[in-house]
Design an enzyme around this catalytic site. Structure first.
Site, short mmCIF file in Angstrom:
data_model
loop_
_atom_site.label_atom_id
_atom_site.label_comp_id
_atom_site.label_asym_id
_atom_site.label_seq_id
_atom_site.Cartn_x
_atom_site.Cartn_y
_atom_site.Cartn_z
N SER A 137 0.80 -1.32 0.06
CA SER A 137 0.13 -0.09 0.26
C SER A 137 0.80 1.31 -0.13
O SER A 137 0.52 2.25 -0.66
CB SER A 137 -0.89 0.12 1.21
OG SER A 137 -1.93 -1.29 1.16
N HIS A 171 0.77 4.55 4.38
CA HIS A 171 0.05 5.18 3.59
C HIS A 171 0.65 6.43 3.32
O HIS A 171 0.65 7.05 2.09
CB HIS A 171 -1.33 5.02 3.63
CG HIS A 171 -1.82 3.63 3.90
ND1 HIS A 171 -3.40 3.45 3.56
CD2 HIS A 171 -1.31 2.43 3.47
CE1 HIS A 171 -3.64 2.03 3.32
NE2 HIS A 171 -2.30 1.30 3.26
#
Length: 205
Positions: free
Chosen positions: A125, A175
């Site tokens: 991610s 993230h």
């Protein structure tokens, strides 16, 4: 922009770096489900902070290629499949590779420094958020030239950030840092003067 109309062979030929990462992540995921060795592969590559502090520095890199279940894999690979090709086409293979890897690595480095010693994580991610961050930089430079790009990318980035904080068991650090790194690299790569230099025929000054 993000609708894929290529057939399988065209996709591989046009987007080799994206294809490589898709194949690598899927292959490693399959390997982690092989009896006896699968758990060893998974544990050896996890980003476990106290093991990193003990000198296992490869764990700042390897978590990018591990996933905690089929849905985790499918979500990340679908995002890479959807958003990766356009960035590889715009930036080129080497620049895309740099954005993807550095966003993922710095996301893991930030996780190591900002999370507790017992914290463990896996997933691509951070690298994928780096792709979104790079698109954010492109929007910054083209907001008056390509307003339609802004209309597509900005909502995607906003929703992605919101979902990061709404879903459980998400490495929010990777993230957000991955997106910031992608944005900063994109600011360098997509500066209008730099892009013009890409397009010059070889041998010109």
């Amino acid at each position: 922009m993000f609708s894929r109309t290529e057939n399988f062979s065209q996709y591989i030929r046009l987007y080799p770096v994206v294809t490589f990462f898709l194949a690598l992540n899927i292959l490693i995921f399959v390997l982690t489900y092989i009896p006896f060795i699968g758990n060893q592969i998974y544990f050896a590559g996890m980003g476990i902070n106290y093991l990193i502090s003990n000198g296992e520095w490869w764990r700042l890199f390897t978590p990018m290629f591990l996933h905690a279940g089929i849905m985790h894999l499918l979500f990340n690979m679908f995002s890479l499949f959807l958003f990766g090709p356009e960035l590889e086409k715009i930036a080129g293979k080497a620049r895309f590779l740099t954005i993807y890897l550095l966003a993922g690595i710095f996301g893991n480095i930030a996780t190591f420094f900002l999370r507790g010693p017992e914290y463990a994580s896996v997933g691509a991610s951070g690298a994928i958020f780096g792709i979104l961050g790079a698109f954010g930089a492109l929007v910054y430079y083209t907001k008056h030239i390509l307003p339609q790009l802004r209309q597509i990318i900005v909502p995607i980035i906003i929703v992605s950030i919101i979902m990061t904080y709404l879903q459980p068991n998400i490495n929010t650090t990777a993230h957000i840092v991955g997106m910031i790194v992608g944005f900063l690299i994109g600011l360098s790569y997509f500066h209008p003067k730099r892009i013009v230099s890409w397009r010059k025929p070889k041998g010109t000054k």
